[in-house]
Design an enzyme around this catalytic site. Structure first.
Site, PDB file in Angstrom:
ATOM      1  N   HIS A 121       0.965  -1.084   0.002  1.00 57.85           N
ATOM      2  CA  HIS A 121      -0.035   0.164   0.071  1.00 57.85           C
ATOM      3  C   HIS A 121       0.840   1.312  -0.011  1.00 57.85           C
ATOM      4  O   HIS A 121       0.401   2.301   0.458  1.00 57.85           O
ATOM      5  CB  HIS A 121      -0.886  -0.089   1.398  1.00 57.85           C
ATOM      6  CG  HIS A 121      -2.031  -0.966   0.898  1.00 57.85           C
ATOM      7  ND1 HIS A 121      -2.858  -1.665   2.033  1.00 57.85           N
ATOM      8  CD2 HIS A 121      -2.481  -1.738   0.004  1.00 57.85           C
ATOM      9  CE1 HIS A 121      -3.731  -2.261   1.677  1.00 57.85           C
ATOM     10  NE2 HIS A 121      -3.396  -2.444   0.428  1.00 57.85           N
ATOM     11  N   CYS A 149       5.969  20.597  -5.006  1.00 58.73           N
ATOM     12  CA  CYS A 149       7.152  19.718  -5.692  1.00 58.73           C
ATOM     13  C   CYS A 149       8.106  20.830  -5.739  1.00 58.73           C
ATOM     14  O   CYS A 149       8.294  21.986  -6.310  1.00 58.73           O
ATOM     15  CB  CYS A 149       6.763  19.411  -6.996  1.00 58.73           C
ATOM     16  SG  CYS A 149       8.214  18.706  -7.889  1.00 58.73           S
ATOM     17  N   ALA A 233       0.982  -9.749  18.829  1.00 62.11           N
ATOM     18  CA  ALA A 233       2.386  -9.854  17.805  1.00 62.11           C
ATOM     19  C   ALA A 233       3.623  -9.851  18.467  1.00 62.11           C
ATOM     20  O   ALA A 233       4.431 -10.776  18.221  1.00 62.11           O
ATOM     21  CB  ALA A 233       2.075  -8.998  16.630  1.00 62.11           C
TER      22      ALA A 233
END
Ligand code: OAD
Ligand code: ZN
Length: 254
Positions: A121, A149, A233
């Protein structure tokens, strides 16, 4: 079966594997203080994806979208890997884990030492120009919002995948290739509801591979899990790695 017995079954599958891969989701970074999307404290409880994580939302209100991303970039920069990230990096160093596909946009797997990472992703610490494609990495959250930018002055956008957008071609190609050849997939901390990522364990299964899942609760992957390890986890994965190393050590002596 107790968690210890289930860890033993998973360990047996892991040490016997020839090509093990992993799929991770927001649950692996939860213990690093990065919020998940779903669940009681999930981001999608407080924020609407259609206002923040779609190309239309960005066209409508780039400032709002960038404010949300600047906040999340700050969270990622402050976070540090947890024992789950280190355990996965160790499985790679042991030569067992061949590829780690992550839905996470943070860089905690890399900071823990994982090398073979596929960002399904995208990556939140990168921005890309909406007109010339120039890419840059944030070392602190953007101060000018929305950021522009440095090459051409057009709007920058987060280099992540939004709802309705395709998965980056190379990431999709690698993930599908890995899924079709894996004999074991370790799925950690994902609800499995976002497609096509959620299909990866199903592809492994269709090719005859086995699925080991670590999650605090059942997910959309659980129906195909051969071994379901319930727990955090950051607690379960270090135990699993310890058991794998013990078994590898015994095998070495046989
Ligand atoms: P979700 O937020 O949908 O799911 C997180 C999963 O982690 C849930 O199944 C939780 O039960 C589990 N979990 C939470 N804490 C845990 C812990 N400490 N240990 C183990 N498991 C834990 O996150 P994802 O599945 O990653 O998309 O979401 C998939 C995609 O939806 C994301 O990549 C994002 C989001 O919209 C994009 O950015 C395109
Ligand atoms: Zn540009």
């Amino acid at each position: 079966m107790s968690l210890e017995e289930l860890i033993e079954s998973a360990t047996e599958l892991i040490v016997r594997s020839r090509h093990m891969i992993a799929l991770t989701g927001a649950g692996v970074s939860a213990e690093s203080g990065i919020p998940t999307f779903r669940g009681p404290n999930g981001l999608w409880r407080k924020f609407k994806p259609e206002e923040l994580a779609t190309p239309e939302a960005f066209r409508r209100n780039p400032r709002l979208v960038w404010e949300w991303y600047a906040w999340r970039i700050g969270l990622v920069l402050k976070a540090t890997p947890n024992p789950a990230h280190y355990a996965l990096a160790e499985l790679e160093k042991l030569g067992i884990l061949k590829c780690l596909i992550t839905q996470n946009v943070d860089d905690l797997h890399e900071r823990a030492g994982s090398r073979s990472v596929v960002h399904f992703h995208g990556e939140i610490l990168f921005a890309r120009c909406t007109s010339c494609g120039f890419r840059l990495k944030w070392s602190e959250p953007p101060s000018e919002i929305p950021p522009r930018c440095p090459k051409c002055g057009s709007l920058l956008r987060p280099d992540v995948v939004w709802f309705g957008e395709p998965i980056p071609e190379e990431a999709l190609r690698r993930a599908l290739h890995e899924a079709s050849r894996a004999d074991v997939i370790l799925v950690v901390g994902t609800s499995g509801v976002v497609q096509p990522a959620g299909s990866i364990p199903y592809i492994v299964k269709e090719h005859g591979g086995t699925v080991i899942e670590v999650n605090v609760e059942e997910s959309a992957i659980t129906p195909v899990a051969d071994v379901f390890l319930r727990g955090k986890a950051g607690e379960v994965l270090p135990k699993l790695v310890t058991a794998v190393k013990r078994k590898l050590g015994k095998r070495g002596k046989e």
